[in-house]
Design a protein around this motif. Structure first.
Motif, PDB file in Angstrom:
ATOM      1  N   ARG A 359       0.820  -1.216   0.000  1.00 13.34           N
ATOM      2  CA  ARG A 359       0.000   0.000   0.000  1.00 13.34           C
ATOM      3  C   ARG A 359       0.849   1.259   0.000  1.00 13.34           C
ATOM      4  NH1 ARG A 359      -4.859  -1.455   4.334  1.00 13.34           N
ATOM      5  NH2 ARG A 359      -5.498  -3.413   3.339  1.00 13.34           N
ATOM      6  N   THR A 360       2.126   1.086   0.222  1.00 11.89           N
ATOM      7  CA  THR A 360       3.077   2.193   0.145  1.00 11.89           C
ATOM      8  C   THR A 360       4.223   1.758  -0.766  1.00 11.89           C
ATOM      9  OG1 THR A 360       4.237   1.412   2.133  1.00 11.89           O
ATOM     10  CG2 THR A 360       2.514   3.079   2.445  1.00 11.89           C
ATOM     11  N   PRO A 361       4.964   2.696  -1.339  1.00 10.86           N
ATOM     12  CA  PRO A 361       5.998   2.308  -2.305  1.00 10.86           C
ATOM     13  C   PRO A 361       7.141   1.540  -1.668  1.00 10.86           C
ATOM     14  CG  PRO A 361       6.074   4.670  -1.862  1.00 10.86           C
ATOM     15  CD  PRO A 361       4.821   4.163  -1.221  1.00 10.86           C
ATOM     16  N   GLN A 362       7.640   0.553  -2.400  1.00  9.24           N
ATOM     17  CA  GLN A 362       8.801  -0.213  -1.949  1.00  9.24           C
ATOM     18  C   GLN A 362       9.800  -0.360  -3.087  1.00  9.24           C
ATOM     19  OE1 GLN A 362       8.631  -3.469   0.841  1.00  9.24           O
ATOM     20  NE2 GLN A 362       9.792  -4.811  -0.520  1.00  9.24           N
ATOM     21  N   LEU A 363      11.074  -0.157  -2.765  1.00  8.67           N
ATOM     22  CA  LEU A 363      12.184  -0.420  -3.670  1.00  8.67           C
ATOM     23  C   LEU A 363      12.974  -1.596  -3.119  1.00  8.67           C
ATOM     24  CD1 LEU A 363      14.103   0.354  -6.049  1.00  8.67           C
ATOM     25  CD2 LEU A 363      15.262   1.901  -4.462  1.00  8.67           C
ATOM     26  N   ASP A 364      13.273  -2.559  -3.977  1.00  9.84           N
ATOM     27  CA  ASP A 364      14.147  -3.673  -3.625  1.00  9.84           C
ATOM     28  C   ASP A 364      15.449  -3.505  -4.397  1.00  9.84           C
ATOM     29  OD1 ASP A 364      11.976  -4.683  -2.248  1.00  9.84           O
ATOM     30  OD2 ASP A 364      11.617  -6.345  -3.641  1.00  9.84           O
ATOM     31  N   ILE A 365      16.587  -3.738  -3.728  1.00  9.35           N
ATOM     32  CA  ILE A 365      17.869  -3.789  -4.422  1.00  9.35           C
ATOM     33  C   ILE A 365      18.557  -5.098  -4.077  1.00  9.35           C
ATOM     34  CG2 ILE A 365      18.097  -1.281  -4.511  1.00  9.35           C
ATOM     35  CD1 ILE A 365      20.193  -1.454  -2.285  1.00  9.35           C
ATOM     36  N   HIS A 366      19.329  -5.623  -5.027  1.00 10.37           N
ATOM     37  CA  HIS A 366      19.948  -6.933  -4.838  1.00 10.37           C
ATOM     38  C   HIS A 366      21.235  -6.978  -5.650  1.00 10.37           C
ATOM     39  CE1 HIS A 366      18.248 -10.809  -3.090  1.00 10.37           C
ATOM     40  NE2 HIS A 366      19.501 -11.122  -3.385  1.00 10.37           N
ATOM     41  N   THR A 367      22.261  -7.630  -5.122  1.00 14.79           N
ATOM     42  CA  THR A 367      23.464  -7.885  -5.910  1.00 14.79           C
ATOM     43  C   THR A 367      23.202  -9.070  -6.835  1.00 14.79           C
ATOM     44  OG1 THR A 367      24.329  -9.221  -4.065  1.00 14.79           O
ATOM     45  CG2 THR A 367      25.113  -6.953  -4.264  1.00 14.79           C
ATOM     46  N   THR A 368      23.801  -9.033  -8.013  1.00 10.78           N
ATOM     47  CA  THR A 368      23.563 -10.098  -8.984  1.00 10.78           C
ATOM     48  C   THR A 368      24.300 -11.380  -8.610  1.00 10.78           C
ATOM     49  OG1 THR A 368      25.400  -9.257 -10.327  1.00 10.78           O
ATOM     50  CG2 THR A 368      23.185  -8.467 -10.851  1.00 10.78           C
ATOM     51  N   GLY A 369      25.361 -11.278  -7.805  1.00 14.65           N
ATOM     52  CA  GLY A 369      26.148 -12.449  -7.434  1.00 14.65           C
ATOM     53  C   GLY A 369      25.965 -12.864  -5.993  1.00 14.65           C
ATOM     54  N   ASP A 370      24.722 -12.878  -5.521  1.00 14.81           N
ATOM     55  CA  ASP A 370      24.429 -13.217  -4.128  1.00 14.81           C
ATOM     56  C   ASP A 370      24.329 -14.738  -3.983  1.00 14.81           C
ATOM     57  OD1 ASP A 370      23.318 -13.597  -1.578  1.00 14.81           O
ATOM     58  OD2 ASP A 370      22.096 -11.793  -1.716  1.00 14.81           O
TER      59      ASP A 370
END
Length: 484
Positions: A359-370
């Motif tokens: 219901r509120t904005p969310q940004l996800d960030i992730h490393t490609t080599g996790d």
């Protein structure tokens, strides 16, 4: 009682960062006026204990900008130290205070798989902040790794308490999906490397049995790594979990055709998976849930492998070893399967499988080599949010680096600024890698800026709740389940 801490002199020079970023990245729009925060003559550092027994920590700069950042820390194994934390690292902590943000976070009342305790403890920390510091005009929830799961739980279940959220390298696939996909690689390792060993993979009688099982399977993996056939089979197990071929940020990235180098990195990650998450951490979670929390009945491992980013590597290694991949997949298909305890799954579903109903904005960030929480976890959450009709509230961005949660301070600040700008204007602006990298370099010029355009493949074992308003009643279809 508050203990003063030193804030760098440039804090006052950087006041208004969020507003400046909003003007830079996003179109102007009219927003409701926000009440001015309570002003303090000097910085505050507060520590204490919540009613649950969890510790909390709060840091407020003298020129507080009115935004509080509620940080959720990552997984801590049972019996480990459990201090409160309000930022992921010291450098980011100081930069955020320098920009005028207030920081808060708790330890959670217990270590281990503490979702049941973590969410109310974080809400209690916000209550404590309001009582001791004052009411914030804006609250952002953010967290890393397991704390990304806690952050997303806060976003879905308590949207009235926060204005936006940032999940970094998070377990955004949810608890049930996580434990299901943790089972897959060890099931393959046991079946192909230690057949007839009787190693239990779930339902441990006690911690000693879990430890012994991990040691036995670990020896089999170490022995297999000495042969070409064993290395191919380890790569197959890694591919079922989407463990990447570049996992150590301190080592060069293997070339796309360097399958030996990719497998060597995966071997280390598989060994770490066996040593802790697949057995010791699973045992602790099973004790909480009261039974076996995952199973693999009906799972089509052949289809799962073909959708994995590691499929080309696995095929190449099997060819080099002179082994039949088809034969090993047939062995996996006919191996005895594990059935989950429905009551334990219901517990894990409550704490937590995601609905995607932001219901509120969310940004996800992730490393490609996790290697610990493979980047495909983001596909699982995107699937849930899209099915719930909330896709406009979610953005996902990817950092080109190996390792788990190996973000620079600038990359983290750029992500936080982007969420706050979205809240300020009501619109996502330019969230491209170039825009994020530009903001990362502006926020912390001495740290890397490595956002890139990337789209992860499908998550192997998604488990998102049907969007009927009755959590846990029905489940979305499994993309890699065999037909009856």
């Amino acid at each position: 009682m508050g203990v003063p801490i030193r804030i760098p002199a440039r804090a006052r020079r950087r006041a208004g960062t969020a507003a400046a970023l909003a003007a830079l990245l996003l179109p102007a729009c009219t927003t409701p006026a926000l009440a001015a925060p309570r002003l303090h003559p000097r910085p505050q550092h507060l520590e204490g204990t919540l009613a649950s027994g969890a510790a909390y920590v709060i840091d407020v700069p003298a020129d507080w900008n009115g935004t509080v950042l509620l940080f959720s820390h990552g997984y801590r194994p049972a019996g480990s130290a459990n201090p409160a934390a309000d930022a992921p690292d010291a450098a980011t902590h100081e930069l955020l205070l320098d920009e005028g943000y207030a920081l808060a976070g708790s330890s959670y009342a217990t270590t281990g798989w503490a979702a049941e305790q973590a969410v109310p403890d974080q809400l209690g920390t916000l209550d404590t902040f309001a009582a001791k510091v004052g009411r914030a005009r804006r609250t952002l929830a953010w967290g890393e790794s397991y704390g990304g799961l806690v952050t997303t739980a806060l976003a879905e279940r308590h949207p009235g308490r926060i204005d936006g959220s940032l999940a970094m390298c998070g377990l955004v696939q949810g608890g049930v999906a996580n434990w299901n996909s943790t089972l897959d690689p060890v099931h393959a390792l046991k079946t192909l490397l230690a057949p007839g060993s009787g190693i239990p993979l779930t339902g441990f009688a006690d911690a000693t049995q879990a430890t012994t099982a991990a040691a036995t399977l670990g020896r089999a993996v170490t022995h297999a790594q000495r042969t070409t056939a064993g290395r191919a089979r380890i790569a197959l197990a890694a591919a079922l979990h989407n463990i990447p071929g570049w996992t150590d940020p301190n080592r060069p990235r293997p070339a796309p055709t360097d399958h030996a180098g990719q497998q060597a990195a995966q071997y280390k990650a598989v060994t770490a998976l066996v040593q802790q998450p697949a057995f010791a951490w699973r045992y602790e979670a099973e004790v909480r849930a009261g039974g076996n929390i995952s199973g693999n009945t009906g799972v089509d491992y052949t289809a799962m492998l073909r959708h994995s980013a590691g499929y080309p590597e696995v095929k190449a290694l099997y060819r080099a070893a002179g082994r039949s991949l088809t034969a090993d997949l047939r062995t996996l298909a006919h191996a005895p399967r594990i059935t989950a305890d429905p009551d334990a799954v219901r517990y894990m579903t409550r704490h937590i499988a995601f609905t995607g109903r932001l219901r509120t904005p969310q940004l996800d960030i992730h490393t490609t080599g996790d290697p610990l929480i493979p980047v495909q976890a983001e596909s699982a959450y995107r699937r849930a949010v899209t099915a719930a009709g909330r896709a406009p509230l979610l953005r996902q961005a990817y950092v080109d680096n190996a390792g788990h949660c190996t973000f620079s301070a600038g990359e983290q600040l750029a992500a936080l600024h982007t969420v706050e700008a979205r809240i300020t204007t009501g619109h996502w602006g330019n969230t491209s890698p170039s825009a994020l990298n530009s903001e990362a370099r502006r926020s912390a010029p001495a740290t890397p800026a490595r956002y890139l355009r990337f789209r992860p493949g499908p998550y192997p074992r998604p488990y998102d709740l049907a969007h009927s308003g009755r959590p846990g009643v029905a489940l979305a279809p499994h993309p890699f389940r065999r037909a009856p």
